[in-house]
Every structure is written in structure tokens, then in C-alpha cells.
Design a protein around this motif. Structure first.
Motif, PDB file in Angstrom:
ATOM      1  N   TRP A  25     -46.392  -4.994 -59.798  1.00 46.37           N
ATOM      2  CA  TRP A  25     -45.909  -3.654 -59.456  1.00 46.37           C
ATOM      3  C   TRP A  25     -45.236  -3.574 -58.097  1.00 46.37           C
ATOM      4  O   TRP A  25     -44.439  -2.675 -57.853  1.00 46.37           O
ATOM      5  N   HIS A  26     -45.558  -4.479 -57.191  1.00 50.45           N
ATOM      6  CA  HIS A  26     -44.943  -4.435 -55.864  1.00 50.45           C
ATOM      7  C   HIS A  26     -43.900  -5.535 -55.655  1.00 50.45           C
ATOM      8  O   HIS A  26     -43.417  -5.719 -54.551  1.00 50.45           O
ATOM      9  N   GLY A  27     -43.561  -6.251 -56.720  1.00 50.64           N
ATOM     10  CA  GLY A  27     -42.401  -7.126 -56.691  1.00 50.64           C
ATOM     11  C   GLY A  27     -42.592  -8.551 -56.222  1.00 50.64           C
ATOM     12  O   GLY A  27     -41.615  -9.231 -55.933  1.00 50.64           O
ATOM     13  N   TRP A  28     -43.841  -9.058 -56.165  1.00 54.01           N
ATOM     14  CA  TRP A  28     -44.024 -10.439 -55.733  1.00 54.01           C
ATOM     15  C   TRP A  28     -43.358 -11.399 -56.716  1.00 54.01           C
ATOM     16  O   TRP A  28     -42.713 -12.372 -56.305  1.00 54.01           O
ATOM     17  N   LEU A  29     -43.506 -11.119 -58.012  1.00 55.64           N
ATOM     18  CA  LEU A  29     -42.884 -11.990 -59.021  1.00 55.64           C
ATOM     19  C   LEU A  29     -41.368 -11.975 -58.877  1.00 55.64           C
ATOM     20  O   LEU A  29     -40.704 -13.000 -59.013  1.00 55.64           O
ATOM     21  N   TYR A  30     -40.810 -10.811 -58.570  1.00 54.25           N
ATOM     22  CA  TYR A  30     -39.366 -10.693 -58.346  1.00 54.25           C
ATOM     23  C   TYR A  30     -38.960 -11.515 -57.121  1.00 54.25           C
ATOM     24  O   TYR A  30     -37.957 -12.228 -57.137  1.00 54.25           O
ATOM     25  N   LEU A  31     -39.746 -11.444 -56.058  1.00 56.56           N
ATOM     26  CA  LEU A  31     -39.454 -12.210 -54.849  1.00 56.56           C
ATOM     27  C   LEU A  31     -39.533 -13.716 -55.088  1.00 56.56           C
ATOM     28  O   LEU A  31     -38.906 -14.491 -54.378  1.00 56.56           O
ATOM     29  N   GLN A  32     -40.312 -14.105 -56.107  1.00 60.27           N
ATOM     30  CA  GLN A  32     -40.431 -15.520 -56.441  1.00 60.27           C
ATOM     31  C   GLN A  32     -39.311 -15.989 -57.366  1.00 60.27           C
ATOM     32  O   GLN A  32     -39.306 -17.118 -57.834  1.00 60.27           O
ATOM     33  N   GLY A  33     -38.369 -15.077 -57.657  1.00 61.65           N
ATOM     34  CA  GLY A  33     -37.194 -15.462 -58.440  1.00 61.65           C
ATOM     35  C   GLY A  33     -37.224 -15.057 -59.904  1.00 61.65           C
ATOM     36  O   GLY A  33     -36.296 -15.376 -60.652  1.00 61.65           O
TER      37      GLY A  33
END
Length: 175
Positions: A101-109
């Protein structure tokens, strides 16, 4: 499809014409700024006291249990900017951010561009908002600590030690 009378088709057509004439907006009859500044502020204050989500998450409970077992007093979801998951007097704000929900997976690419609602744009905005909340709280004199979900699950004791260190650093030196 459903059969409609000529009269119903005519009413439906007139309604659509009005809707498009208003740019697709009918709820406020095309008026801009329908709320006064006072009303907007009242709405902001009411939302500030809403706890979202309404229940503590699993990762929040992990931190809360660690703090309780160590005799550290805290409050949950106090009504200040960002509504910290845990607040420790006098000024320590702790956030337990979910990886998804806070975008860690997004930050990991991870790419979410094919998703309708929770897409790359959603996560970019969420990450930006978290950064702004952290910066503004620090400007107001708060100490802010954010933990990712995977950090809390992997080593809750390390998270507790970071919190204890912050508490010790925030206490004034005794004479």
C-alpha cells in the motif's frame, strides 16, 4: 435490451443533453467552490479524526505489543498530520507502512501499469505524500520514524531498539 416507451426515450435524451451541456457534472449544478472556507476547514478537521483503516493492522499490532511489553506508553492514531500509527510523548511519530500500500514493491521495480486503480501513478502519489507528511512533521518539531512491513515482520526486536534509541535521544539531559 429493455424496451422503452417513446416518452421515456425522449426524457432520457433530454437528460443526457443537460448532462453533456454541464460538462458531465450535475451534482453541484456546475457551480465552482460550493463550500465556504469555513466548511472546508470543518470537513478537514472531521477527516483528521477518522482512523483509516478503522482497525489496527497486523504490523501495527506487532509494534504495539513490543512497546507494551517494554512498558513504553504510546497513543494510537492521534489527529495530527499523517495520523501516525503510534505516537510517543512528547513528539515521536511512528508509521508502520505496508509494503504494497505504501509502494515498496513499486520502488523495487515492480510494474503496476496494467492495473486500473492501483497503478504506477497511484504508488508515485502515495510515496510522494508519505515524503511530504514526514517532512512537514519534522518541520513542526516531531521526530518521525517509518518502518516497512517486511522490516517489522523480519525483525520486530530491531524496530523496537530503534524506537528505544529515539526515545532516549529525545529526552532532555538530566542535571
Amino acid at each position: 435490451g429493455k424496451k422503452m416507451s417513446e416518452e421515456s426515450r425522449q426524457k432520457n435524451s433530454e437528460s443526457k443533453k443537460k448532462w453533456f451541456a454541464n460538462g458531465g457534472v450535475t451534482w453541484n449544478k456546475g457551480k465552482v467552490g460550493i463550500y465556504s472556507e469555513k466548511t472546508i476547514e470543518l470537513i478537514r478537521q472531521a477527516r483528521l479524526h477518522q482512523v483509516i483503516p478503522s482497525k489496527d493492522t497486523k504490523i501495527e499490532k506487532i509494534l504495539q505489543n513490543k512497546l507494551q511489553k517494554n512498558g513504553i506508553k504510546f497513543e494510537k492514531h492521534i489527529p495530527i498530520l499523517g495520523q501516525p500509527d503510534i505516537f510517543i510523548e512528547p513528539n515521536i511519530c511512528i508509521f508502520a507502512d505496508g509494503d504494497y500500500w505504501h509502494g515498496w514493491l513499486y520502488l523495487q521495480g515492480e510494474d503496476f501499469s496494467k492495473q486500473k486503480k492501483f497503478n504506477n501513478n497511484y504508488f508515485e502519489n502515495k510515496i510522494r505524500r508519505d515524503v511530504i507528511v514526514t517532512e512537514r512533521l519534522r518541520e513542526e518539531g516531531y521526530t518521525v520514524q517509518r518502518f516497512w512491513e517486511h522490516e517489522i515482520k523480519k525483525d520486530p526486536e530491531e524496530c523496537l531498539q530503534k524506537i528505544i534509541k529515539i526515545i532516549k535521544e529525545s529526552k532532555p539531559a538530566e542535571l
